[in-house]
Design a protein around this motif. Sequence first.
Motif, PDB file in Angstrom:
ATOM      1  N   THR A 134       0.808  -1.096   0.044  1.00  0.00           N
ATOM      2  CA  THR A 134      -0.095  -0.156   0.195  1.00  0.00           C
ATOM      3  C   THR A 134       0.921   1.354   0.024  1.00  0.00           C
ATOM      4  N   LEU A 135       0.654   2.215  -0.705  1.00  0.00           N
ATOM      5  CA  LEU A 135       1.141   3.380  -0.908  1.00  0.00           C
ATOM      6  C   LEU A 135       0.608   4.406   0.438  1.00  0.00           C
ATOM      7  N   GLY A 182       2.771   7.620  14.522  1.00  0.00           N
ATOM      8  CA  GLY A 182       3.487   7.623  13.478  1.00  0.00           C
ATOM      9  C   GLY A 182       2.485   6.681  12.091  1.00  0.00           C
ATOM     10  N   PHE A 183       1.322   6.485  12.615  1.00  0.00           N
ATOM     11  CA  PHE A 183       0.329   6.105  11.379  1.00  0.00           C
ATOM     12  C   PHE A 183       0.474   6.795  10.196  1.00  0.00           C
ATOM     13  N   LEU A 184       0.223   6.188   9.021  1.00  0.00           N
ATOM     14  CA  LEU A 184       0.080   6.916   7.850  1.00  0.00           C
ATOM     15  C   LEU A 184      -1.315   6.899   7.288  1.00  0.00           C
ATOM     16  N   TRP A 185      -1.721   7.744   6.231  1.00  0.00           N
ATOM     17  CA  TRP A 185      -2.941   7.776   5.617  1.00  0.00           C
ATOM     18  C   TRP A 185      -3.022   6.848   4.657  1.00  0.00           C
ATOM     19  N   ASN A 186      -4.110   6.241   4.412  1.00  0.00           N
ATOM     20  CA  ASN A 186      -4.338   4.969   3.383  1.00  0.00           C
ATOM     21  C   ASN A 186      -4.781   5.683   1.999  1.00  0.00           C
ATOM     22  N   SER A 187      -3.867   5.737   1.104  1.00  0.00           N
ATOM     23  CA  SER A 187      -4.188   6.685  -0.129  1.00  0.00           C
ATOM     24  C   SER A 187      -5.166   5.654  -1.038  1.00  0.00           C
ATOM     25  N   GLY A 188      -5.185   4.585  -0.795  1.00  0.00           N
ATOM     26  CA  GLY A 188      -5.800   3.657  -1.769  1.00  0.00           C
ATOM     27  C   GLY A 188      -5.334   3.221  -2.941  1.00  0.00           C
ATOM     28  N   ASN A 189      -3.899   3.361  -3.087  1.00  0.00           N
ATOM     29  CA  ASN A 189      -3.057   3.147  -4.193  1.00  0.00           C
ATOM     30  C   ASN A 189      -2.116   1.981  -3.878  1.00  0.00           C
TER      31      ASN A 189
END
Lengths: 462, 462
Positions: A134-135, A182-189
């Motif tokens: 996941t990006l 430090g979580f990341l956003w889920n870009s859906g790409n």
Amino acid sequence: MAGGAGTRLWPVSRDSMPKQFITLLDDGLSTFQATLLRVAGAPFGKPIVITNHEFRFVAAEQMQAVGVAGEIVLEPERRDSAAAVAVGALLARGQSRDAVAVALAADHVIMDAARFRADCLTAAELAAGGLIMTLGIVPTAPSTAYGYIEAGESLDRPGASRLARFVEKPDVETAQGYLDRGFLWNSGNFVFSAATMIEELTQFSPEVLAGAGAALDAAKADLDFLRLDPTAFAAVTRISIDYAVMEKTRKAGVLAAGFDWSDIGSWDSIHEVIDKDNRGNVIHGSVVAMDSANSLLRSDDMLVTAIGLRDMVVVATRDAVLVAARSEAAKVKTLVEQMKKEGRPEATEHLRMYRPWGWYQRIDLGARFQVKHIMVKPGGKLSLQKHFHRSEHWIVVRGTAEVTLDGTVSHIHENESIYLPIGCTHRLANPGRIELELIEVQVGSYTGEDDIVRLEDVYARA
Amino acid sequence: MAGGAGTRLWPVSRDSMPKQFITLLDDGLSTFQATLLRVAGAPFGKPIVITNHEFRFVAAEQMQAVGVAGEIVLEPERRDSAAAVAVGALLARGQSRDAVAVALAADHVIMDAARFRADCLTAAELAAGGLIMTLGIVPTAPSTAYGYIEAGESLDRPGASRLARFVEKPDVETAQGYLDRGFLWNSGNFVFSAATMIEELTQFSPEVLAGAGAALDAAKADLDFLRLDPTAFAAVTRISIDYAVMEKTRKAGVLAAGFDWSDIGSWDSIHEVIDKDNRGNVIHGSVVAMDSANSLLRSDDMLVTAIGLRDMVVVATRDAVLVAARSEAAKVKTLVEQMKKEGRPEATEHLRMYRPWGWYQRIDLGARFQVKHIMVKPGGKLSLQKHFHRSEHWIVVRGTAEVTLDGTVSHIHENESIYLPIGCTHRLANPGRIELELIEVQVGSYTGEDDIVRLEDVYARA
């Protein structure tokens, strides 16, 4: 993946021409085009575009305009991202058993293309090893508009980890906690090998894979398009790839991407993405602003004037205007849903309707008449048709029209007109080298679009 | 007095059709019409309407529509209120040496007509005794938008006093002080005997009186209008009746009026005057509002949508939209001045242009063409004209047109068309009993309004 019908950027984006095909930024490109250009050329292969059949001509035209060739696969109806990813994975594996695919949304904004490509390559290396990457996006604010990703064990590429878990869109307080951790956003790409994706679909969503496979097996070539089989595709479960596979697979990885990203999910995020003037305004089109700040002011038609605005969104099109507090701009979706229920045509249809041969736009409407401005591209040809309730007067104002009237062909030049009596069979074409523009005056007891019998059509619409 | 060109209610009010002639409230009347009806019937005599020559047809038509007959005096140019009051006083004295006149602005809102008439009669009794009575308004707030009046010695009618002094528009603090001391708003409406006004003009502004008299002596009847002499009128000093007479005369009185009053000098005051819904909104036309309060939302054309608005003004017309903070709505005047300097046609002209024979409205415009929707009233007749740079195609969509083309008359019916080649002399008329509507498609290298030679005109415009 270019099949969505975004209503959050209404009134510019509507079902009849959704946001991925509209020029929203200052680069003169739609996000669909920008996405294609971002993956044009080696090491990327030719793109597989998956879109709704209604957008086939605009997709083909926009690809041609930026010089990107690729396959266009048509979905007969909307079926969320799992079906699209399954179709893409099957097609990619058909090209090569080792194919690594990048699944991209066509309506996202990414400014730094070089960094994007570099990140894709990093993710592809891990994907070739069997991970579905996941990006992930490093958050710039505790947004409540995105889902988040918690990274797990580090992998041997900078920024890459096993994916520990996905979490749903949070409230602000929770979001701040995610940022701190430090979580990341889920870009859906996503980046994955076709074989791995197919394996995981087989395990976690076999019905989606089977349906997609059947739709593909029975697909028909239609002009330059590959049309998925309607019956098979209609049977596919409507589910996102996140739910269908990503939340279940043990092969999920995440790469903390190095590029800025926006899903331009609201007018507020358009304001965020575009460079602002020294008062914090984004101004586009015919706009006069006075004592206004931190606002997005866009007109695609009439003059828009603003006095004393703070943190506002004003978006004007020929037939609809939106005025919203920037902080509440995301409610546009609800507004449009409400208007759809009320049957307001502005909720779904643009005034200018694009067709494979060009476009038409209503410019006046009365009880027993309607006036349209029609543009036909060089070589464009409308269907052979007739109407039961209206006569038409065509006045050519630019170019030359080839008119077939009850079997007789004639050429109508600029400043000439022709009368099409009620019930006649007629066809309009542009045989010339420049665009044909004409004014159509319809007179009759009913001037609705559905009073049309298509006898023959070069675009297979008859 | 109906000659003003209010820009404060732009974009609905523009120079080409100012606010006194526009339906702004829910009564279906313009304030000009409402003002006429307020003084219709005994004891009031026939009104003398003083307006700009450009508004002669709309004034006549609106008077006819409400069944009020009166004299229409045309000012060749704008000359402020002293000139208009002088002309009115001279005309009234011509009718009767004892005439008492009520000088009213045509763009004010007064809801309680009965109370207004009663106050006029009270003021008239005092005016007959030699006073020039101002109608003073009991303030409802410390407004900074109005001038104030300090009352002096009481007179023998309830609410009536000698007028001690006028004071200019104050700041809020000063305004509060005025309220505490019982000052009144200066409404700019007066009641006086014609003889007294002429005496005071003779003493304090003899040049205004002389100029108005000369313009009236040399006035010419033009159809049903009395057209003041342009040369004489141009020489009249541009001054308000307040400065010219009221601040100097010792015969000034003031009556504290018993009616609600607004000069509707901004969109904010329109919001104030009209009944609001339970969220404090005034909504007019095609509007969908969500989570919005205390706002004025008006559309005369396209769909207007609002999300999360507080204390805003949104006014949409076909070719211009205004979005303003309600508290800053008065700045529209400055905005329009700025746009006039920039030469923006939207600043002064409406898209629908009214003519004595009906109206026309541009519906489309291209590099070498223009499309208009034209309406001709029964009996209406355009000038005999020709164009050097354009051909015209007329398609009748309602009614019957009588078309004179190079001397030959023909009748064009619904769903028929006619072609007018470049340079031909032509004339359009409506010989029928219903409105004639047609679509005009102009094709040529120049489609500006000024490419017209008027050879003959029943409305004396040739």
